[in-house]
Scaffold this motif. Structure first.
Motif, PDB file in Angstrom:
ATOM      1  N   MET A   5       0.829  -1.187   0.000  1.00 41.25           N
ATOM      2  CA  MET A   5       0.000   0.000   0.000  1.00 41.25           C
ATOM      3  C   MET A   5       0.876   1.255   0.000  1.00 41.25           C
ATOM      4  N   ARG A   6       0.386   2.277  -0.621  1.00 35.70           N
ATOM      5  CA  ARG A   6       1.126   3.526  -0.728  1.00 35.70           C
ATOM      6  C   ARG A   6       0.756   4.483   0.407  1.00 35.70           C
ATOM      7  N   ILE A   7       1.609   5.494   0.570  1.00 34.39           N
ATOM      8  CA  ILE A   7       1.324   6.616   1.448  1.00 34.39           C
ATOM      9  C   ILE A   7       1.281   7.848   0.559  1.00 34.39           C
ATOM     10  N   LEU A   8       0.257   8.671   0.733  1.00 29.98           N
ATOM     11  CA  LEU A   8       0.132   9.925  -0.009  1.00 29.98           C
ATOM     12  C   LEU A   8       0.516  11.083   0.889  1.00 29.98           C
ATOM     13  N   ALA A   9       0.960  12.167   0.280  1.00 31.97           N
ATOM     14  CA  ALA A   9       1.230  13.403   1.017  1.00 31.97           C
ATOM     15  C   ALA A   9       0.674  14.568   0.228  1.00 31.97           C
ATOM     16  N   ILE A  10       0.226  15.586   0.970  1.00 39.02           N
ATOM     17  CA  ILE A  10      -0.335  16.778   0.354  1.00 39.02           C
ATOM     18  C   ILE A  10       0.340  18.013   0.928  1.00 39.02           C
ATOM     19  N   ASP A  11       0.814  18.857   0.026  1.00 35.17           N
ATOM     20  CA  ASP A  11       1.268  20.195   0.382  1.00 35.17           C
ATOM     21  C   ASP A  11       0.069  21.088   0.099  1.00 35.17           C
ATOM     22  N   TYR A  12      -0.748  21.319   1.137  1.00 35.57           N
ATOM     23  CA  TYR A  12      -2.045  21.968   0.982  1.00 35.57           C
ATOM     24  C   TYR A  12      -1.898  23.468   0.813  1.00 35.57           C
ATOM     25  N   GLY A  13      -2.588  24.010  -0.187  1.00 36.81           N
ATOM     26  CA  GLY A  13      -2.572  25.445  -0.428  1.00 36.81           C
ATOM     27  C   GLY A  13      -3.973  25.965  -0.684  1.00 36.81           C
ATOM     28  N   ILE A  14      -4.140  27.257  -0.574  1.00 37.88           N
ATOM     29  CA  ILE A  14      -5.449  27.874  -0.800  1.00 37.88           C
ATOM     30  C   ILE A  14      -5.924  27.626  -2.235  1.00 37.88           C
ATOM     31  N   LYS A  15      -5.042  27.767  -3.214  1.00 36.74           N
ATOM     32  CA  LYS A  15      -5.420  27.606  -4.618  1.00 36.74           C
ATOM     33  C   LYS A  15      -5.075  26.229  -5.174  1.00 36.74           C
ATOM     34  N   LYS A  16      -3.880  25.724  -4.800  1.00 30.71           N
ATOM     35  CA  LYS A  16      -3.397  24.458  -5.360  1.00 30.71           C
ATOM     36  C   LYS A  16      -2.760  23.609  -4.277  1.00 30.71           C
ATOM     37  N   CYS A  17      -2.779  22.300  -4.525  1.00 30.98           N
ATOM     38  CA  CYS A  17      -2.158  21.356  -3.598  1.00 30.98           C
ATOM     39  C   CYS A  17      -1.188  20.466  -4.367  1.00 30.98           C
ATOM     40  N   GLY A  18       0.022  20.374  -3.865  1.00 32.25           N
ATOM     41  CA  GLY A  18       0.972  19.421  -4.415  1.00 32.25           C
ATOM     42  C   GLY A  18       0.688  18.063  -3.807  1.00 32.25           C
ATOM     43  N   VAL A  19       0.775  17.018  -4.619  1.00 31.26           N
ATOM     44  CA  VAL A  19       0.502  15.659  -4.144  1.00 31.26           C
ATOM     45  C   VAL A  19       1.691  14.771  -4.473  1.00 31.26           C
ATOM     46  N   ALA A  20       2.064  13.945  -3.505  1.00 29.28           N
ATOM     47  CA  ALA A  20       3.160  12.987  -3.693  1.00 29.28           C
ATOM     48  C   ALA A  20       2.713  11.631  -3.157  1.00 29.28           C
TER      49      ALA A  20
END
Length: 136
Positions: free
Chosen positions: A1-16
């Motif tokens: 199983m994978r682990i996801l991460a989010i760099d949360y922003g008001i307009k955009k979110c980076g996902v890894a």
């Protein structure tokens, strides 16, 4: 199983995401914040994910940044939608700066380094990598 991460922003979110063995963190995409849950719906239909890591934004003095209210709201929605996925917070201090430094070290052209979508995706990968290193 994978682990996801989010760099949360008001307009955009980076996902890894990690690989299935949870060894390597890789930036996946930058998603408009308003479409993040839809994007996650599609991704989670294709991939098995055990955990989600969200960057915790704090000021230099340790006080939570105003975006934390938005993050808490997103976490509530996520928990209701995906109760089987464990949520974690990870300090995201200087991840955007580290992302730009990584891009420079990789030899990316200035125009690409200024691309905020690229920075967000790499920052999410750094948040995830920091999380993985702390778990070990």
């Amino acid at each position: 199983m994978r682990i996801l991460a989010i760099d949360y922003g008001i307009k955009k979110c980076g996902v890894a995401a990690t690989d299935p063995l949870q060894l390597i963190a890789s930036g996946l995409e930058t998603v408009p914040t308003g479409k993040l849950l839809d994007w996650l719906d599609e991704y989670l239909q294709r991939e098995e994910v055990s955990d989600l890591v969200i960057g915790e934004s704090r000021a230099l003095d340790g006080v939570a940044n105003p975006i934390q209210t938005e993050i808490v709201g997103f976490e509530r929605k996520f928990r209701r939608r995906y109760p089987g996925i464990t949520l974690h917070r990870q300090d995201e201090f200087y991840t955007s700066r580290r992302a730009r430094e990584s891009m420079l070290a990789m030899g990316m052209k200035k125009k690409r380094r200024r691309d905020k979508t690229e920075v967000d995706r790499i920052a999410a990968a750094l948040i995830l990598q920091d999380f993985l290193e702390e778990r070990r």
